[in-house]
Design a protein around this motif. Sequence first.
Motif, mmCIF file in Angstrom:
data_model
loop_
_atom_site.group_PDB
_atom_site.id
_atom_site.type_symbol
_atom_site.label_atom_id
_atom_site.label_comp_id
_atom_site.label_asym_id
_atom_site.label_seq_id
_atom_site.Cartn_x
_atom_site.Cartn_y
_atom_site.Cartn_z
ATOM 1 N N LYS C 199 0.828 -1.199 0.000
ATOM 2 C CA LYS C 199 0.000 0.000 0.000
ATOM 3 C C LYS C 199 0.863 1.249 0.000
ATOM 4 C CE LYS C 199 -3.947 1.925 2.464
ATOM 5 N NZ LYS C 199 -4.841 1.750 3.617
ATOM 6 N N TYR C 203 1.144 4.165 -2.723
ATOM 7 C CA TYR C 203 0.952 5.558 -2.297
ATOM 8 C C TYR C 203 2.076 6.434 -2.838
ATOM 9 C CZ TYR C 203 1.008 9.509 1.015
ATOM 10 O OH TYR C 203 1.031 10.746 1.592
ATOM 11 N N SER C 204 3.297 5.908 -2.709
ATOM 12 C CA SER C 204 4.453 6.654 -3.175
ATOM 13 C C SER C 204 4.380 6.878 -4.686
ATOM 14 C CB SER C 204 5.712 5.878 -2.787
ATOM 15 O OG SER C 204 6.828 6.416 -3.430
ATOM 16 N N LYS C 207 1.735 9.411 -5.418
ATOM 17 C CA LYS C 207 2.137 10.767 -5.064
ATOM 18 C C LYS C 207 3.131 11.340 -6.064
ATOM 19 C CE LYS C 207 0.006 12.189 -1.368
ATOM 20 N NZ LYS C 207 -0.696 13.474 -1.334
ATOM 21 N N GLU C 226 -6.310 -1.400 -2.143
ATOM 22 C CA GLU C 226 -6.891 -0.594 -1.080
ATOM 23 C C GLU C 226 -6.386 0.845 -1.156
ATOM 24 O OE1 GLU C 226 -7.468 -2.574 2.896
ATOM 25 O OE2 GLU C 226 -6.259 -0.834 3.423
ATOM 26 N N ARG C 229 -8.424 2.982 -3.362
ATOM 27 C CA ARG C 229 -9.632 3.504 -2.754
ATOM 28 C C ARG C 229 -9.307 4.646 -1.794
ATOM 29 N NH1 ARG C 229 -14.344 1.069 -1.662
ATOM 30 N NH2 ARG C 229 -15.641 2.111 -0.111
ATOM 31 N N ASP C 230 -8.276 4.452 -0.966
ATOM 32 C CA ASP C 230 -7.982 5.444 0.069
ATOM 33 C C ASP C 230 -7.463 6.757 -0.524
ATOM 34 O OD1 ASP C 230 -8.736 3.518 1.752
ATOM 35 O OD2 ASP C 230 -6.883 3.425 2.926
ATOM 36 N N TYR C 231 -6.656 6.647 -1.593
ATOM 37 C CA TYR C 231 -6.036 7.864 -2.090
ATOM 38 C C TYR C 231 -6.692 8.361 -3.379
ATOM 39 C CZ TYR C 231 -2.776 6.351 1.403
ATOM 40 O OH TYR C 231 -2.229 5.936 2.586
#
Lengths: 344, 299, 328, 502
Positions: C199, C203-204, C207, C226, C229-231
């Motif tokens: 995850k 994310y990295s 970003k 996941e 969905r979160d980011y």
Amino acid sequence: MIGTRTLSFRKLLLSLLLVLCILSVWALIIWFGGESPFKGFRYIIEGSLGNHYQFLSTLNKMVPLILAAAAVAVPAWTGMWNIGGEGQLLLGAFGAALVGFSIDFGVGLVNIVVALIVSAAFGMAWAAWPAFFKIKLRMDEVVTTLMGNYIAAQLIAYLINNPFRDPRSPLAQTPYIKSSFVIPYLFEGSQFSATFFVAIGMVLVLFIFRKRFITGYEFDITGSNPVFAGLSGIRVKKTKLLSMLIGGALAGLAGGLLVLGMTQRVMQSFSPGYGFTGLLICLLAFNDPLLIVGIAFLFSALQTGSVNLQLFTSVPAEISGVLQAVMVLFVAAFKTFIVGRREG
Amino acid sequence: MDIELITTLFRTSIRMATPILLASLGGALTYHAGIINVAMEGLMLISAFFSVVFSYLTGSAFYGIIAGVVASMLISLLYSVFVSFLKANNFAIGFAINILISSLTLFLMRVMFQGKNAFNSPDIASIMELKVKTGNYFLDNYLLNFSILTYLSIAIAFLLAYIIYKTSFGLRLRVCGEMPQALTAAGIKVGVIQLWASILCGGLCGLAGAQLSLYNVRMFSRDMTGGRGFVALAAILISGGKPKRVLFISLLFGLFDALSVKLQNEKIAPQFALMLPYIMSVVVLLLFHLKTRKQYGKA
Amino acid sequence: MKRLILVLALLSFVAMGLGALKVAIVAGDAIGDRGFTDMAYIGIQEAQKQFGIEYKVFECNVDPSKYFDSLRAAAMNYDLIFVDPGYFFDKELAEVSAMFPSKTFVYIDGTSSLPNVVSVPFKQNEGAFLAGCLAALLTNKTELCKINAEKIVGFVGGFDMPVIRDYQAGFEHGVKYVDPSVKVIARYAGDHYDPALGKETAYSVFKEGADVIFQAAGPTGLGILEAARDYGFYAIGVDTDQGYLQPGFIVSSMMKKVDVAVLDIVRMQIENSLEKGSVHVYGIANGGVGLAYNQFMMDTVPASVYIEISEIQEKISNGEIVVDSYLD
Amino acid sequence: MSKTYPNGLEALREVSFEVRKGEIHAIVGENGAGKSTLMNILFGLIKPTSGEILFNNNHFSPKHPSEAIDLGIGMVHQHFKLVQSITVAENIVLGMENRFQSKLRRVDREAMNESVASLIDRLRMSISPDDRIDSLPISKRQQVEILKVLYREADFVILDEPTAVLAPNEVEDFLEFVRGIREMGKTVIFISHRLGEVFSLADRITILRRGNVIGTFDKRDVDRESVANMMIGTATDLSEDPPDCLGNESVLSVEGISDVSGTIRDLSFQLREGEILGFAGVGGNGQEELFEALAGSLRLASGDIRLVGSSISSLDTLERRRAGLALITDDRMGKGLAPDRSIVENCMAGHHKFGKFGKWLIKDTDARSFTESIVADYDVRCGKNIKTAVRALSGGNMQKLLVGREIAYEPVVLVAAQPTAGVDVAARKLIHDSFRRLVKTGSGVILISGDLEEIMGLANRIIVLYRGRAVTEMTHPHYDPTEISYYMTGIRGAQDDRYSHS
């Protein structure tokens, strides 16, 4: 280690109780896994000892366990903790594979011996830096050897993915070793090979080394009281370093034997945790080489037995880990009562 | 380096550091009580498992955390009984517990969820974040919007510093590790102190596991702790169990984790980047030792 | 009605007693790997439903010391043995298949030259190529809510190994094919079983500007999905149709239909049309790999993209495009 | 108040005696006579196999020290149980510090220090409650240990060989301090084998020999000689004279050595053939460092050590042993022996480096006969079984084993640190005799001891160490114990003028 151990009635009774406890908890777990315990035990016993094939398989799987346990035991004699067996084993396996696929001396025996020596040397090298840091800077070898496992795992992952990758396989693995390096199977249809005798031989050598050799005696004294050992003229640091190097070499040898005698290449996830299982075996065996063989046999039988259990029932194969751990916990608990509180 | 990149690194570091921090704070307690706890990996894993299961069943992250903490405490109790009362070797018991739980969680998943070794579901409730949007970039990204357990863990670090160095329990704890005979002579049972330290350690490792499986991700997969328990152990040994130092070292490890993701490119193979946290733990330890070697002249 | 069920049950019982086909899957990993094993498991369950076969899955949990014993046990007790994925077992399969010349082994995801082995290679690079096309097309559609201005897409792998590199190679080729100016950021979590690290890796990558991320990471990939969905980015799933895991965020999945292959092979064996030594390629052409065209895709992907993808797929099928591969 | 202990333990056989309230009751006996065992039973550390204890006419069988503490029994152990890294006050109140907890469970350090300080003042001692233990000298630590017991308002204080670690002038202070405790109305059990102290302090004396009580006597009814006879069983000459076999050659010369940490400073001396050179001093004034410097485990900053003319200062321990050095360490359990190993293995240690038992393989018969000769020569009582673990031996027998092993090197120079600490009179005599025999062969002996009586009875020459320096040197027979103790405690001879009295 010298001293009479009396076999009293109480100890016998406690040992029986211990076995009973382990068996009943095992039964409970098998039952929870969805199988009648008696059937479960039957499959485990049949699967590990049932016929000559299963028995040989059990013996064969002892090889890395025995050596990984010895790799913990020898440093423990001098009071060092080697928790890096896993990494040393990986390095050793890689060393053997490296020799095996790149060089050929023409004579099978020479090939095998050279590959095993290189594997031991690689394992030794991986044990050398934690030992060096320990004796030079008093850096805790528990952390360094433990972290060494993870570093070694990534290092090997790199080596088998990039410079030494077998281009024909979609899996990260080294090329296969040449056939002249393979330690042949001794029986049709079984992976059992001379590696077993090498492992047993090593154990016997270690046993004699500890009891009969001056250096083995120095190991014991150093582990028992390092200050005393130093004042007696034993070079404590050198002794500790040596023990760690021998430990690393043994773990490396385990890897080498696995490659030459079984897998014939090093692939990703090469070791399912031999180093840690070896640690448990060693601790249960009070660092004693001969006891290590016995305990390794039990562990190995559980493993092969649980494959068989999985074959005939719906009990998942993970059960072998649970059963092993339960055994360790009970033995550790009863150890205090049966042999008293002593380490090593 | 642009600010966005630093923010990403920072937030990843904090998220990766929180479970390590919680676990190593727990381990610091047993460390002071004289036990090097190698079972933290297992404690985190069992908590991660039960957190997910109960969060899924009850739909509440709170009950999930409680279940995880209780499970971890129970295992920790078992550990303590073996190590402190039956005087079994702590490495043997620790590794046995790790193997037990690694196998047991898989075994339970097989039995409970019909042959899965990873379990996720939208019904798993997640741990809350401190969700505040102030509009200030710095506040929003560097101070706010982390898991409530992150804030809790930092508070616990200071609380533990207080408990270990200021309270009566802390005094006994330290004595327990340094000279247990002194406690016996004072009429205090060493085993009981170790038991309490272990139970608290279990609770904190339980929080760590819950954070991992209910916040970092919302799922359980086999061996999902991935060696974090051992990294926590390294953090403890490097910091000498001092809670504030543990906090610092854990954040450092979080940063290395973040960097291990970030540094991969064509030139640096992922394996070398992923080695970083482990290499750094050895390097940090090495630096500490080089420093102390200068202080004592003796060889 | 009750009687009917009874009769059916009796019949199936008799059928089994008369020698239902005994099929084993020897899995390198274990059920729940979100990959080969799960797919083969689905296939074998389906086969059992359709043909009433008897089956068993042997899980090796990536423990090389179990490969030989599991294969041997399977070969001793079963007639048709799927080796899944085959390349885990190259050496062991050579040894065991020689010991049981009468049994049929099926080498999943690769080719083997052994006499009594049926090979079932999959062209994951072709599937990944399509995923790459989809990603590149999507990242240009800035009107979509999760698409940013930058032309960057991502790839996140689990364990770094050649077969995953093959996914990456196909994906990158696909991206470049559609739009050479789109940049691909590729990262590895280093582990198939660390969703938390997966995850963070996603994310990295997100970003850094990626808005569509393709994952090939086993259970680690669950963490990547996941993260979508979160980011708030688009993810492309792998191996199975993973759209249901995070609805609205997984635009499609690159499927590798091991289940279909298993079913096909079992059917052939029952019809006695399975030849030892034969090779059955599963690629775009026969639908063995490809994108999941499902409701989730319809909901998010504009029709124009869909049409372009279909055209590209056609070109691969008729050999107009030859997709890069990390292997061979 | 009366107490009765009948007991069937190996260490103690049917022991019974009684202690009266408010008295100082000395228990004397050789080492291994069972004194410590007896007290540990009383304190709940060991369970008796049979027998019972009556405390204030109540049946009393403590299972854990806390029960003994609750009844007002306090024990000061031979080995300190102080925690190094915490303060005096924390050590003293440990176990009761929760009394000082505030609502936030914070221990109120000020209140704690104050309550400890009030006790310190009452006994007119000079310790600060805020000092860390590791910064205190041994004698202070001892007092902290006793304060710990008194703080618990113990009425019944057991002191287990408290003076073993003290310098002569400190002993007198200490005895005064114990009398002070009695004046507070408390009962004291005083375990010792230094009869001088026992006679100056005790009201009544109970004598133990080999697990049996020989009897309890009023001090006025017995004298030192009779008690010594009852302790040991045979009359022993308590006074000794140094051997007289001095040669002329120097065997060891130490020239201006200082260590890296600066504990020993510019120390020089010569040791001649057949000489016993005694080093006296209060513990912690460089004795350990001197030993380590000679043994080769301490790095020197300057200076040179020469053994029979050739420098050994760059050699390690093994090479020094090869050059003819033998080392009797203090702390036999910690440094001198491997307690968990067998007698054979302990005897072999060091000698194995000389090829006595083979170069690679151990020749079992040689090891056995070597061990048996040491066991026989030094009367090590081990029940004929040389394979028992050393831990099972009594302190005296361990020490005899250790001394025997070292003298078996036939060394040119023997360095002996505290060779008779905590050893009974008979063993002590045996060890001293062995030193005398050794010097007759021309070897030299460095005797580092805290026991002034021992040094004066054995050494031809005495050097007093104070703060790492040699402050004075005296030659037999010009010994003056008072003078020596002045030097030992820095009243005389300290180089800093401010501390010396002209």
